[in-house]
Design an enzyme around this catalytic site. Structure first.
Site, PDB file in Angstrom:
ATOM      1  N   GLY A 228      -2.585  46.658  32.102  1.00 30.94           N
ATOM      2  CA  GLY A 228      -3.344  47.844  31.712  1.00 30.94           C
ATOM      3  C   GLY A 228      -3.014  48.923  32.709  1.00 30.94           C
ATOM      4  O   GLY A 228      -1.848  49.136  33.047  1.00 30.94           O
ATOM      5  N   GLU A 229      -4.029  49.589  33.230  1.00 31.70           N
ATOM      6  CA  GLU A 229      -3.822  50.598  34.272  1.00 31.70           C
ATOM      7  C   GLU A 229      -4.581  50.103  35.509  1.00 31.70           C
ATOM      8  O   GLU A 229      -5.811  50.070  35.511  1.00 31.70           O
ATOM      9  CB  GLU A 229      -4.309  51.959  33.775  1.00 31.70           C
ATOM     10  N   SER A 230      -3.807  49.717  36.525  1.00 30.81           N
ATOM     11  CA  SER A 230      -4.418  49.033  37.663  1.00 30.81           C
ATOM     12  C   SER A 230      -5.447  49.896  38.392  1.00 30.81           C
ATOM     13  O   SER A 230      -6.448  49.378  38.883  1.00 30.81           O
ATOM     14  CB  SER A 230      -3.344  48.539  38.627  1.00 30.81           C
TER      15      SER A 230
ATOM     16  N   CYS B 166       1.283  42.138  35.276  1.00 30.56           N
ATOM     17  CA  CYS B 166       1.518  43.576  35.365  1.00 30.56           C
ATOM     18  C   CYS B 166       0.430  44.255  36.210  1.00 30.56           C
ATOM     19  O   CYS B 166       0.385  44.045  37.416  1.00 30.56           O
ATOM     20  CB  CYS B 166       1.645  44.140  33.961  1.00 30.56           C
TER      21      CYS B 166
ATOM     22  N   ARG C  28       4.173  50.135  42.085  1.00 27.35           N
ATOM     23  CA  ARG C  28       3.613  50.235  40.730  1.00 27.35           C
ATOM     24  C   ARG C  28       4.596  50.871  39.758  1.00 27.35           C
ATOM     25  O   ARG C  28       4.640  50.515  38.599  1.00 27.35           O
ATOM     26  CB  ARG C  28       2.353  51.112  40.731  1.00 27.35           C
TER      27      ARG C  28
ATOM     28  N   ILE D  68       6.497  46.493  30.298  1.00 30.87           N
ATOM     29  CA  ILE D  68       5.947  47.800  29.917  1.00 30.87           C
ATOM     30  C   ILE D  68       5.524  48.510  31.194  1.00 30.87           C
ATOM     31  O   ILE D  68       4.610  48.047  31.881  1.00 30.87           O
ATOM     32  CB  ILE D  68       4.712  47.654  28.997  1.00 30.87           C
ATOM     33  N   ARG D  69       6.152  49.578  31.530  1.00 29.69           N
ATOM     34  CA  ARG D  69       5.860  50.294  32.783  1.00 29.69           C
ATOM     35  C   ARG D  69       5.615  49.282  33.909  1.00 29.69           C
ATOM     36  O   ARG D  69       4.600  49.308  34.593  1.00 29.69           O
ATOM     37  CB  ARG D  69       4.632  51.214  32.623  1.00 29.69           C
TER      38      ARG D  69
ATOM     39  N   HIS E 272       4.777  40.788  30.493  1.00 29.44           N
ATOM     40  CA  HIS E 272       3.688  40.410  29.575  1.00 29.44           C
ATOM     41  C   HIS E 272       4.120  39.239  28.702  1.00 29.44           C
ATOM     42  O   HIS E 272       4.705  39.454  27.642  1.00 29.44           O
ATOM     43  CB  HIS E 272       3.342  41.596  28.669  1.00 29.44           C
TER      44      HIS E 272
ATOM     45  N   GLU F  60       2.078  37.487  27.036  1.00 30.87           N
ATOM     46  CA  GLU F  60       1.129  37.455  25.907  1.00 30.87           C
ATOM     47  C   GLU F  60       1.603  38.324  24.744  1.00 30.87           C
ATOM     48  O   GLU F  60       1.038  38.255  23.662  1.00 30.87           O
ATOM     49  CB  GLU F  60      -0.277  37.873  26.386  1.00 30.87           C
TER      50      GLU F  60
HETATM   51  N1  GLN Z   1       2.124  50.504  36.123  1.00 28.46           N
HETATM   52  C1  GLN Z   1       0.842  50.139  35.595  1.00 28.46           C
HETATM   53  C2  GLN Z   1      -0.238  50.247  36.659  1.00 28.46           C
HETATM   54  O1  GLN Z   1      -0.081  50.868  37.652  1.00 28.46           O
HETATM   55  C3  GLN Z   1       0.853  48.731  35.052  1.00 28.46           C
HETATM   56  C4  GLN Z   1       1.457  48.692  33.671  1.00 28.46           C
HETATM   57  C5  GLN Z   1       1.030  47.508  32.840  1.00 28.46           C
HETATM   58  O2  GLN Z   1       0.098  46.767  33.192  1.00 28.46           O
HETATM   59  N2  GLN Z   1       1.661  47.343  31.713  1.00 28.46           N
HETATM   60  O3  GLN Z   1      -1.299  49.692  36.502  1.00 28.46           O
END
Ligand code: GLN
Length: 193
Positions: free
Chosen positions: A48-50, A80, A109, A140-141, A176, A178
């Site tokens: 998600g977004e940490s 992630c 990150r 993903i990112r 990921h 999942e």
């Molecule tokens: N780069 C994201 C973050 O800083 C993580 C991306 C992800 O969980 N898919 O949280």
């Protein structure tokens, strides 16, 4: 016996982990309150977004209970943003962002994410237990692991960068599982439980 697995359910890719864990016959608890950490056999910190997940854990009083439960030996998989949450150090944190400081790695990150915005691939995975295998991985990112401490096993690399690690009861991965049909990482977590 059916295993109880918690998925931190504050933000991000919660539903996919829940579905995969239920397909493996576990009872899944979406963790939003400290008391939901009681009685778990394993825990997943999703992507998600940490920085958002970090902020919510503090607002909801979950930060210290999470640190306590995981340091007491609760088998935990961080994917992630979940890997970023577990880490000892974030080299490029958002303003005020904290990690739980449990997995002895430093993570970037965004460094890796900007090189590979999104990709699906197959990685060689070796957790040091004598059963190397291949795992499907969606990025993903994705963060990368910039450095690891002595007690950390490097399990997987992608384009030369560390993307999977294990340290005792902790599994941390940049990708990921999942979002693929590969359940082997979740099975590895359950084997620790
Ligand atoms: N780069 C994201 C973050 O800083 C993580 C991306 C992800 O969980 N898919 O949280």
């Amino acid at each position: 016996m059916v295993k109880n697995v918690g998925v931190l359910a504050l933000q991000g890719g919660v539903a996919e982990h829940v579905a995969m864990l239920e397909s493996l016959g576990t009872h899944v608890v979406g963790v939003r309150k400290p008391e939901q950490l009681t009685g778990l056999d394993a825990l997943v910190l999703p992507g998600g977004e940490s920085s958002t997940i970090d902020r919510l854990t503090r607002v909801l009083g979950l930060r210290e209970p999470l640190i306590e439960a995981i340091s007491a030996g609760l088998p935990t998989l961080g994917t992630c943003a979940g890997l970023i949450m577990l880490s000892r150090e974030i080299t490029d944190p958002a303003p005020g962002q904290q990690s739980l400081g449990l997995l002895d790695v430093a993570v970037d990150r965004n460094a890796f994410g900007s090189q590979v915005a999104s990709a699906e691939t197959v990685l060689d995975w070796d957790d040091g237990t004598g059963h190397p295998r291949q795992v499907k991985a969606a990025f993903i990112r994705a963060p990368r692991v910039a450095s690891v401490g002595e007690g950390v096993t490097v399990c997987a690399r992608y384009r030369g960068e560390i993307v999977g690690v294990r340290q005792g009861n902790l599994l941390g991965i940049s990708f990921h599982p999942e979002l693929t049909d590969d359940t082997s990482i979740h099975k590895e977590l359950l084997a620790l439980a």
